[in-house]
Motif scaffolding. Structure first.
Motif, PDB file in Angstrom:
ATOM      1  N   ALA A   1      11.241   8.030  -8.775  1.00  0.00           N
ATOM      2  CA  ALA A   1      12.539   7.985  -8.110  1.00  0.00           C
ATOM      3  C   ALA A   1      13.599   7.674  -9.159  1.00  0.00           C
ATOM      4  N   PRO A   2      14.810   8.220  -8.972  1.00  0.00           N
ATOM      5  CA  PRO A   2      15.877   7.879  -9.921  1.00  0.00           C
ATOM      6  C   PRO A   2      16.179   6.392  -9.846  1.00  0.00           C
ATOM      7  N   LEU A   3      16.705   5.858 -10.921  1.00  0.00           N
ATOM      8  CA  LEU A   3      17.044   4.441 -10.979  1.00  0.00           C
ATOM      9  C   LEU A   3      18.100   4.130  -9.923  1.00  0.00           C
TER      10      LEU A   3
ATOM     11  N   ALA B   1      10.391   7.543  -2.105  1.00  0.00           N
ATOM     12  CA  ALA B   1      10.531   6.254  -1.427  1.00  0.00           C
ATOM     13  C   ALA B   1      10.144   6.385   0.047  1.00  0.00           C
ATOM     14  N   HIS B   2      10.501   7.499   0.657  1.00  0.00           N
ATOM     15  CA  HIS B   2      10.100   7.755   2.047  1.00  0.00           C
ATOM     16  C   HIS B   2       8.575   7.854   2.158  1.00  0.00           C
TER      17      HIS B   2
ATOM     18  N   LEU C   1       6.252   6.518   0.171  1.00  0.00           N
ATOM     19  CA  LEU C   1       5.634   5.205  -0.004  1.00  0.00           C
ATOM     20  C   LEU C   1       5.867   4.341   1.231  1.00  0.00           C
ATOM     21  N   LEU C   2       7.048   4.376   1.757  1.00  0.00           N
ATOM     22  CA  LEU C   2       7.343   3.624   2.970  1.00  0.00           C
ATOM     23  C   LEU C   2       6.436   4.053   4.119  1.00  0.00           C
ATOM     24  N   ASN C   3       6.207   5.350   4.260  1.00  0.00           N
ATOM     25  CA  ASN C   3       5.324   5.841   5.319  1.00  0.00           C
ATOM     26  C   ASN C   3       3.883   5.391   5.107  1.00  0.00           C
ATOM     27  N   LEU C   4       3.436   5.348   3.851  1.00  0.00           N
ATOM     28  CA  LEU C   4       2.080   4.851   3.586  1.00  0.00           C
ATOM     29  C   LEU C   4       1.953   3.383   3.977  1.00  0.00           C
ATOM     30  N   ILE C   5       2.966   2.598   3.705  1.00  0.00           N
ATOM     31  CA  ILE C   5       2.958   1.189   4.111  1.00  0.00           C
ATOM     32  C   ILE C   5       2.919   1.104   5.634  1.00  0.00           C
ATOM     33  N   LYS C   6       3.781   1.872   6.269  1.00  0.00           N
ATOM     34  CA  LYS C   6       3.882   1.859   7.736  1.00  0.00           C
ATOM     35  C   LYS C   6       2.560   2.253   8.388  1.00  0.00           C
ATOM     36  N   GLU C   7       1.861   3.234   7.808  1.00  0.00           N
ATOM     37  CA  GLU C   7       0.617   3.739   8.389  1.00  0.00           C
ATOM     38  C   GLU C   7      -0.595   2.871   8.077  1.00  0.00           C
ATOM     39  N   SER C   8      -0.457   1.933   7.181  1.00  0.00           N
ATOM     40  CA  SER C   8      -1.592   1.090   6.807  1.00  0.00           C
ATOM     41  C   SER C   8      -1.756  -0.072   7.780  1.00  0.00           C
TER      42      SER C   8
ATOM     43  N   LEU D   1      11.470   1.153  -6.606  1.00  0.00           N
ATOM     44  CA  LEU D   1      10.997   1.653  -5.310  1.00  0.00           C
ATOM     45  C   LEU D   1      11.293   0.641  -4.203  1.00  0.00           C
ATOM     46  N   PHE D   2      11.146  -0.636  -4.515  1.00  0.00           N
ATOM     47  CA  PHE D   2      11.478  -1.715  -3.586  1.00  0.00           C
ATOM     48  C   PHE D   2      12.930  -1.548  -3.127  1.00  0.00           C
ATOM     49  N   ASP D   3      13.843  -1.365  -4.083  1.00  0.00           N
ATOM     50  CA  ASP D   3      15.257  -1.220  -3.744  1.00  0.00           C
ATOM     51  C   ASP D   3      15.510   0.010  -2.877  1.00  0.00           C
ATOM     52  N   TRP D   4      14.915   1.137  -3.234  1.00  0.00           N
ATOM     53  CA  TRP D   4      15.111   2.350  -2.442  1.00  0.00           C
ATOM     54  C   TRP D   4      14.544   2.180  -1.036  1.00  0.00           C
ATOM     55  N   MET D   5      13.344   1.599  -0.925  1.00  0.00           N
ATOM     56  CA  MET D   5      12.742   1.448   0.409  1.00  0.00           C
ATOM     57  C   MET D   5      13.567   0.526   1.295  1.00  0.00           C
ATOM     58  N   THR D   6      14.166  -0.514   0.725  1.00  0.00           N
ATOM     59  CA  THR D   6      14.976  -1.412   1.554  1.00  0.00           C
ATOM     60  C   THR D   6      16.223  -0.715   2.087  1.00  0.00           C
ATOM     61  N   ARG D   7      16.665   0.333   1.428  1.00  0.00           N
ATOM     62  CA  ARG D   7      17.813   1.094   1.923  1.00  0.00           C
ATOM     63  C   ARG D   7      17.414   1.963   3.113  1.00  0.00           C
ATOM     64  N   ILE D   8      16.142   2.329   3.179  1.00  0.00           N
ATOM     65  CA  ILE D   8      15.647   3.120   4.313  1.00  0.00           C
ATOM     66  C   ILE D   8      15.327   2.190   5.471  1.00  0.00           C
ATOM     67  N   GLU D   9      14.617   1.121   5.153  1.00  0.00           N
ATOM     68  CA  GLU D   9      14.144   0.161   6.162  1.00  0.00           C
ATOM     69  C   GLU D   9      14.125  -1.210   5.510  1.00  0.00           C
ATOM     70  N   GLY D  10      15.069  -2.065   5.868  1.00  0.00           N
ATOM     71  CA  GLY D  10      15.183  -3.382   5.245  1.00  0.00           C
ATOM     72  C   GLY D  10      13.899  -4.195   5.311  1.00  0.00           C
ATOM     73  N   ASN D  11      13.216  -4.111   6.441  1.00  0.00           N
ATOM     74  CA  ASN D  11      11.958  -4.843   6.629  1.00  0.00           C
ATOM     75  C   ASN D  11      10.780  -3.910   6.351  1.00  0.00           C
ATOM     76  N   PHE D  12      10.744  -3.410   5.139  1.00  0.00           N
ATOM     77  CA  PHE D  12       9.828  -2.327   4.770  1.00  0.00           C
ATOM     78  C   PHE D  12       8.364  -2.729   4.670  1.00  0.00           C
ATOM     79  N   LEU D  13       8.034  -4.003   4.826  1.00  0.00           N
ATOM     80  CA  LEU D  13       6.627  -4.409   4.752  1.00  0.00           C
ATOM     81  C   LEU D  13       5.979  -4.522   6.136  1.00  0.00           C
ATOM     82  N   PHE D  14       6.769  -4.388   7.186  1.00  0.00           N
ATOM     83  CA  PHE D  14       6.291  -4.232   8.560  1.00  0.00           C
ATOM     84  C   PHE D  14       5.268  -5.275   9.015  1.00  0.00           C
ATOM     85  N   LYS D  15       5.320  -6.466   8.452  1.00  0.00           N
ATOM     86  CA  LYS D  15       4.409  -7.561   8.827  1.00  0.00           C
ATOM     87  C   LYS D  15       2.932  -7.214   8.628  1.00  0.00           C
ATOM     88  N   LYS D  16       2.665  -6.273   7.736  1.00  0.00           N
ATOM     89  CA  LYS D  16       1.276  -5.904   7.431  1.00  0.00           C
ATOM     90  C   LYS D  16       0.624  -7.065   6.678  1.00  0.00           C
TER      91      LYS D  16
END
Length: 177
Positions: free
Chosen positions: A43-45, A61-62, A64-71, A92-107
């Motif tokens: 991903a670009p900086l 970033a989308h 990776l976020l989907n892989l987290i969500k599906e796990s 990637l952390f920064d980009w994912m938080t722009r898509i979904e702030g709570n990107f770890l989904f309580k996994k």
């Protein structure tokens, strides 16, 4: 069968943290492990100027976020660069938080670090333990492997005491799944 996402917060082709994540995830029972490499998620900086120019966050970033969500759980071993996350992970952390702030989904997460030094990446672990809950991180277990080169060989931890400590942490994740 539960799905585990395992990865290192590193883009090194010889990442010791990826080796640790692979080993730790292999200790889980009756799970399907997806071991990924952050090199596959370029991903670009991140920057606010770039973000305003783009219509949306990068596709990587989308993904990776989907892989987290599906796990059902996460095994993550963070590389420590100058006491903090490696740039590839932070980006990637920064980009994912722009898509979904709570990107770890309580996994449920086993959060780890290792390094060639005696502290085993404990500084980055401390930072992540404080930061991840702000993004719905559910850290159920942590582990630090000191002196990687002296304690890890042929894909596994060679120091019995350190290996037993990891087994205890893996069991915590197993119970949380």
């Amino acid at each position: 069968m539960k799905k585990i996402l395992a990865f290192a917060g590193s883009n090194s082709s010889t990442s010791i943290n990826k080796q640790l994540a692979k080993y730790a995830s292999s200790l889980l029972k009756d799970v399907d492990v997806n071991l990924i490499d952050l090199n596959d998620f370029k991903a670009p900086l991140f920057g606010v100027d770039l973000e305003s120019e783009l219509d949306e966050a990068p596709e990587s970033a989308h993904r990776l976020l989907n892989l987290i969500k599906e796990s059902d759980g996460i095994v993550l071993s963070l590389a420590e660069h100058n006491g903090v996350y490696a740039t590839v992970f932070k980006n990637l952390f920064d980009w994912m938080t722009r898509i979904e702030g709570n990107f770890l989904f309580k996994k449920p997460m086993l959060l780890m670090a290792t390094s060639p030094g005696a502290r085993g990446g404990q500084t980055v672990l401390t930072i992540a333990e404080a930061r991840f809950p702000w993004h719905d991180g559910n850290i159920v277990a942590t582990y630090s492997l000191p002196s990687f080169d002296a304690n890890f060989e042929n894909g596994k931890i060679t120091n019995k005491e350190l290996n037993n400590e990891l087994l205890e942490q893996v069991e915590k994740l197993q119970k949380a799944l």
